[in-house]
Structures are given as structure tokens and as C-alpha cells.
Motif scaffolding. Structure first.
Motif, short mmCIF file in Angstrom:
data_model
loop_
_atom_site.label_atom_id
_atom_site.label_comp_id
_atom_site.label_asym_id
_atom_site.label_seq_id
_atom_site.Cartn_x
_atom_site.Cartn_y
_atom_site.Cartn_z
N SER A 52 0.83 -1.21 0.00
CA SER A 52 0.00 0.00 0.00
C SER A 52 0.86 1.26 0.00
N ASN A 102 2.21 1.80 -3.42
CA ASN A 102 1.17 2.34 -4.29
C ASN A 102 0.92 3.82 -4.04
N HIS A 104 -8.81 1.14 -17.17
CA HIS A 104 -9.65 1.19 -15.97
C HIS A 104 -10.95 0.40 -16.16
N TRP A 121 -9.62 -6.90 -13.35
CA TRP A 121 -8.30 -7.47 -13.15
C TRP A 121 -8.22 -8.90 -13.67
N SER A 179 -0.61 -1.52 -11.45
CA SER A 179 -1.69 -0.75 -10.83
C SER A 179 -1.71 0.68 -11.36
N GLU A 204 -4.89 2.52 -13.48
CA GLU A 204 -5.70 3.57 -12.87
C GLU A 204 -5.22 4.99 -13.13
N SER A 238 -6.85 8.23 0.29
CA SER A 238 -5.96 7.12 -0.07
C SER A 238 -5.32 6.51 1.17
N ASN A 291 -6.05 -1.76 2.29
CA ASN A 291 -6.63 -2.40 1.11
C ASN A 291 -5.58 -2.39 0.00
N GLY A 349 -5.31 -4.20 -2.58
CA GLY A 349 -5.76 -4.57 -3.92
C GLY A 349 -5.95 -6.06 -4.07
N ASP A 383 -8.19 -7.92 -5.82
CA ASP A 383 -8.42 -8.44 -7.17
C ASP A 383 -7.11 -8.60 -7.93
N GLN A 384 -6.28 -7.59 -7.86
CA GLN A 384 -5.02 -7.63 -8.59
C GLN A 384 -4.10 -8.73 -8.07
#
Length: 329
Positions: A108, A111, A146, A150, A197, A201, A254, A260, A262, A264-265
Motif C-alpha cells: 500500500s 502504491n 480502468h 483485473w 496498478s 488507474e 488514499s 486495502n 488490492g 483483485d489484482q
């Protein structure tokens, strides 16, 4: 003016019948006429409020599972209370929690450090383009990823990064390098997550910043140009300060989702070979909750995430306001 004061005073009397000073009149009393005037707009909110009530607030009764040993036969209400047992196991006995918590925080933070500034920089670059056609084309190209899930993008990434047939490794070998196993090498997996990522996005994230940029008064740029400011100075002294309130709000939000990383990724890209650096709280919850049916433990993990998230939002909001920036509260 006298008409406004009389109306305000007549609607703002306290319980003793006295008229309090105007500054102490409750805001809802001053704006009640506005609510009545726009009542049909508030009626349009009803479906949204119902949706949030059913799917967001309704399921909150399940939070009690964090303090119970769930039994499918007894149900949520009938299951036995175990107090803080799940939290004790999580923090003191679980052999995996320290690792998944560290991975979640690191991914995180990567990111945020690398992914958060990316759409801001892209928005500034697009804002400086003079060709409207090229600007629209660049926006469209960066927006496209986007809109793919994923599941789809992971298949593309796996093919692109394949050590035997992927074009990325083909280019590496063309320059004399050796194939890199991006998705199974613990040294490369996290950078791959961050870069993919950003790729997905970055275009979508520019929408808010481009909207903020469009609201800047053009006369500010004209005055700066007359004063001899070049393009870089106009960006540094006009553009960036003008969008800083929006940037601060997005930064607060954020940080609230720092746990979180990610799901799904990561779920679609990781494998047991990289569990050491890729296993995060959400993937752990999936395995423990869905595959092993430890619903009480996973609910405790989710509650822990939410407490950390709201704490970070409130803390960052306080710091931003102390620094003179905009907050979310």
C-alpha cells in the motif's frame, strides 16, 4: 435586511422563547426553506439511501461474529460468545499475521508513494498540451485499462511478462539480458504490482485533477505571462497551488484505504511461490474465511482493518487542517 432578520428571529427562538444571537442559530433552521424548496431533489436521494442502508449498514450486524465462534447450525445470533479470543489469536498466536500485515503495509505504501503522484503528474502534462486532438487521444488511451477487470488484465499481464514468449522478456533478451520471472520472483513481484496498478488507474485518476485544473482562472496565467513567468514557473506558482486542496483530500482518502492493498489484482497474479511478499490481509481473509470457514477470525481481521482505516483518515484530516489544507471533515 430587516425582513431577513424578522424571519430568522421568528424561526430561531429557543425553548424559553428568547431569541438567541444570529451566530448561534442552528444551521438546519436557517436552511429549512432551502430543503423545502428542493424537496424533489432530496426525493431522488431515497433510492441511494435505501441501497446504502441495505448493502452497507444492514450487514453491519455481522460484525458481532468477530466476538463469537460461528456455528452454521446456531446462526449468527445463536453462536457462542468468545470475547476477544479471535483478536488474541490474530495478534499473539497466528504465525502468518505479522507477515501479511507487513506485506499489506508495504504494498500500500508503494502504491501511495509511486501511484498517488502519477495521475497528478499526468493531469499537469495533459493540461499543458496545446493540441486538443492529441490531448483527447492521450486521455482516451490512458482511460481504457480502468474499464477492464483485473481478471482480464491479469491474463494480458501474464502473457506480456511470460519468461518464454512474453514481449517484455523478448526485448530484454534482445539486449543481451536473461529472462526475468516477474510473477514468481519475490524480488520483482511487488514492483510489478505497483507498475501494473499505475497503468490501470492513472488515466481514471486524472479526471478529478483535470476538473480542478479547468476551474483555475485563466487571467492568473495571463498576468504571470505579462510578468515574465515561463511555463514551469506558471505551473509551480499557479497550477499546483490551485489544485493542492483537491490533492490533499484525495491523499487523505488514499491513506484511509492503506490496508486495502488490492485483492483483485494480487489474487489474480500471485502464486504460492511469492506468498512471502504478496500475501496480504485480503487474500488471507479469503483463504481463511472462504476456504477454511473461519468466519469469526476473518470478521475480526476486517474489523481491525476498518478501525485502522478510520483512525488514519481522522488523523490525516487533522494534520492536513493544521497545515492549512482542505480536509474531508
Amino acid at each position: 435586511m430587516s425582513h431577513f432578520n424578522s424571519n430568522t428571529a421568528s424561526t430561531a427562538r429557543n425553548e424559553n422563547g428568547n431569541i438567541p444571537p444570529l451566530g448561534k442559530v442552528p444551521k438546519w433552521r436557517l436552511t429549512w426553506k432551502e430543503y423545502k424548496k428542493n424537496k424533489y431533489l432530496f426525493f431522488m436521494l431515497i433510492p441511494i439511501l435505501v441501497w446504502y442502508g441495505i448493502f452497507h449498514y444492514g450487514p453491519m450486524y455481522g460484525v458481532q461474529l468477530a466476538f463469537k465462534e460461528f456455528s452454521p447450525v446456531k446462526g449468527i445470533w445463536g453462536s457462542d460468545w468468545v470475547g476477544l479470543e479471535h483478536f488474541r489469536f490474530l495478534f499473539y498466536q497466528s504465525p502468518d499475521f505479522a507477515r501479511i500485515f507487513r506485506n499489506t503495509i508495504l504494498i500500500s505504501l508503494y502504491n501511495i508513494v509511486f501511484g498517488f503522484p502519477a495521475p497528478v503528474i499526468l493531469a499537469l502534462m495533459l493540461n499543458e498540451l496545446r493540441s486538443k486532438l492529441f490531448k483527447r487521444l492521450a486521455q482516451s488511451i490512458t482511460y481504457i485499462p480502468h474499464f477492464f477487470s483485473w481478471v482480464v488484465l491479469s491474463g494480458i499481464i501474464i502473457v506480456m511478462l511470460s519468461p518464454s514468449e512474453g514481449p517484455v522478456n523478448y526485448i530484454i533478451k534482445l539486449f543481451g539480458g536473461e529472462s526475468i520471472y516477474f510473477l514468481t520472483d519475490t524480488s520483482y513481484f511487488r514492483p510489478t504490482l505497483v507498475l501494473t496498478s499505475i497503468w490501470k488507474e492513472i488515466g481514471w485518476g486524472t479526471i478529478i485533477y483535470l476538473a480542478a485544473l479547468s476551474g483555475i482562472d485563466p487571467t492568473l496565467y495571463e498576468a504571470a505571462t505579462i510578468d515574465g513567468a515561463n511555463r514551469w514557473k506558471r505551473i509551480w506558482h499557479i497550477t499546483i497551488p490551485s489544485i493542492l486542496p483537491v490533492v490533499s483530500i484525495m491523499f487523505i482518502l488514499s491513506l484511509g484505504g492503506i490496508l486495502n492493498a488490492g485483492f483483485d489484482q494480487i489474487f489474480n497474479l500471485y502464486s504460492p511461490a511469492v506468498y512471502e511478499v504478496a500475501d496480504v490481509i485480503d487474500t488471507y481473509v479469503y483463504r481463511a474465511g472462504i476456504q477454511q470457514s473461519q468466519f469469526g477470525l476473518t470478521t475480526a481481521v476486517g474489523l481491525f482493518k476498518n478501525v485502522i482505516g478510520i483512525t488514519l483518515v481522522l488523523g490525516t484530516n487533522y494534520v492536513m487542517k493544521r497545515m492549512g489544507q482542505e480536509g474531508v471533515l
